[in-house]
Design a protein around this motif. Structure first.
Motif, short mmCIF file in Angstrom:
data_model
loop_
_atom_site.label_atom_id
_atom_site.label_comp_id
_atom_site.label_asym_id
_atom_site.label_seq_id
_atom_site.Cartn_x
_atom_site.Cartn_y
_atom_site.Cartn_z
N UNK A 153 11.80 1.50 -26.70
CA UNK A 153 11.59 1.14 -25.45
C UNK A 153 10.76 -0.98 -25.20
N UNK A 154 11.04 -1.02 -24.30
CA UNK A 154 11.29 -2.51 -24.30
C UNK A 154 9.79 -3.11 -23.74
N UNK A 155 9.92 -4.33 -24.69
CA UNK A 155 8.71 -5.06 -23.99
C UNK A 155 7.62 -3.97 -24.53
N UNK A 156 7.86 -3.35 -25.83
CA UNK A 156 6.22 -3.21 -26.93
C UNK A 156 5.69 -3.83 -28.16
N UNK A 157 4.70 -3.87 -28.20
CA UNK A 157 5.17 -4.80 -29.96
C UNK A 157 5.22 -3.63 -30.66
N UNK A 158 4.73 -2.62 -31.04
CA UNK A 158 5.54 -1.89 -32.28
C UNK A 158 6.24 -0.71 -30.75
N UNK A 159 7.58 -0.32 -31.95
CA UNK A 159 8.70 1.43 -31.23
C UNK A 159 7.61 2.06 -31.34
N UNK A 160 7.69 2.74 -30.56
CA UNK A 160 6.68 4.82 -30.91
C UNK A 160 7.29 5.50 -32.09
N UNK A 161 8.55 5.55 -32.35
CA UNK A 161 9.31 6.29 -33.46
C UNK A 161 10.05 5.59 -33.92
N UNK A 162 10.38 6.20 -34.80
CA UNK A 162 11.84 5.83 -36.68
C UNK A 162 12.63 5.69 -35.75
N UNK A 163 13.05 6.52 -34.64
CA UNK A 163 14.50 6.01 -34.26
C UNK A 163 14.85 4.51 -33.51
N UNK A 181 14.61 1.44 -35.66
CA UNK A 181 15.58 1.26 -36.09
C UNK A 181 17.04 0.65 -35.79
N UNK A 182 16.65 0.87 -34.40
CA UNK A 182 17.64 0.37 -33.08
C UNK A 182 17.57 -1.19 -32.81
N UNK A 183 15.49 -0.91 -32.96
CA UNK A 183 15.49 -1.57 -31.79
C UNK A 183 15.63 -3.37 -32.73
N UNK A 184 15.39 -2.95 -34.23
CA UNK A 184 15.50 -4.07 -35.53
C UNK A 184 16.77 -4.71 -35.32
N UNK A 185 18.06 -3.65 -34.07
CA UNK A 185 19.71 -4.44 -34.30
C UNK A 185 19.54 -5.14 -33.36
N UNK A 186 19.60 -4.37 -32.21
CA UNK A 186 18.83 -5.22 -31.41
C UNK A 186 19.22 -6.82 -30.95
#
Length: 274
Positions: free
Chosen positions: A98-108, A111-116
């Motif tokens: 999910x873009x433009x959020x302080x924290x992603x809503x789930x583990x998947x 994990x992918x946002x960190x790489x992005x």
């Protein structure tokens, strides 16, 4: 030269084959070269390496101008720094991001946002592919289908536009070989939503025998899957099953042809259910 990580998997294998069919020079980074040689087309340069050991990537980067990267849900920040030298990086991310959020809503998503984030920070040209449900997820039914004519699950009437791995690869190949995808986040899906009940019927049609869906409810399904899934994944999986989603149309917009249907996927994978 294009470097493909995950080249022995469903999506990475398709990226490798489609690049090779176009006449592009392709290098596959794999853990087991002997195993990979049996799976990949002749002419693909196979090198041994591991995403979790960035020192093994440097030799594979010679003459590479584009990289296809998959995430195994591990720490890949240092690896991204090495791969970014190619100048173009296509990352198989997830629609869970999910873009433009302080924290992603789930583990998947996390994990992918960190790489992005690591890829953005690298300064390289990037494209993120964010598919929703994979058609290959239904391979989890293979054991039930081999054993009989009933598939048990939850939320059978909810419909998702499951995507054929060949279509993810087709978009990846365009992003690697064409201009115009820099900075794009392609939200990918199959061409039309299809319920699990109809997915089972499509697999049965491909096999030439009728299959039947039996709904066991989410609590029983959770009891069965939690022991074999990493922490937090069952929650995301069950949440996805409980909702329907529309098709995005991005595959056709990028490739110029409609995405492959689930019936086509079932026909392509019929041997996996026998």
């Amino acid at each position: 030269m294009f470097l493909v990580l995950g080249a022995t998997g469903h999506v990475g294998g398709e990226v490798t084959r489609q690049l090779h069919q176009r006449g592009e020079a392709v290098r596959a980074l794999v853990r087991d070269p002997a195993k990979a040689k049996a799976k990949l087309p002749d002419g693909v340069d196979i090198v041994q390496g591991d995403l979790e050991r960035p020192d093994t990537l440097k030799a594979a980067m010679a003459d590479v101008t584009g990289v296809f990267l998959m995430n195994r849900m591990g720490e890949v920040g240092e690896a991204v720094e090495v791969l970014a030298d190619a100048g173009r990086l296509v990352f198989l991310s997830s629609a869970a991001v999910v873009d433009d959020v302080a924290e992603q809503p789930n583990v998947i998503g996390r994990a992918h946002a960190v790489v992005e984030d690591a890829i953005r920070a690298s300064g390289t040209s990037w494209t993120f592919l964010r598919p929703g449900g994979f058609a290959t997820n239904t391979l989890s039914w293979a054991e039930q289908i081999r054993a009989g004519d009933v598939v048990e699950g939850a939320h059978g009437d909810q419909a998702q536009p499951l995507i054929h791995e060949g279509d993810i690869a087709a978009v990846a190949v365009r992003a690697l070989t064409e201009d115009g995808h820099d900075g794009a986040c392609h939200l990918l899906s199959g061409p039309a939503p299809i319920s699990q009940i109809d997915q089972v019927a499509a697999i049965g049609a491909a096999l030439g025998r009728p299959l039947r869906w039996v709904d066991i409810g989410p609590d029983e399904l959770r009891r069965r899957i939690e022991p074999v899934m990493p922490p937090g994944i069952a929650d995301v999986y069950l949440g996805g099953l409980a909702t329907s989603a529309p098709a995005t149309g991005v595959v056709e917009a990028v490739t110029g042809r409609p995405g492959r249907t689930f019936a086509r996927w079932a026909a392509d994978h019929v041997a996996d259910f026998r």
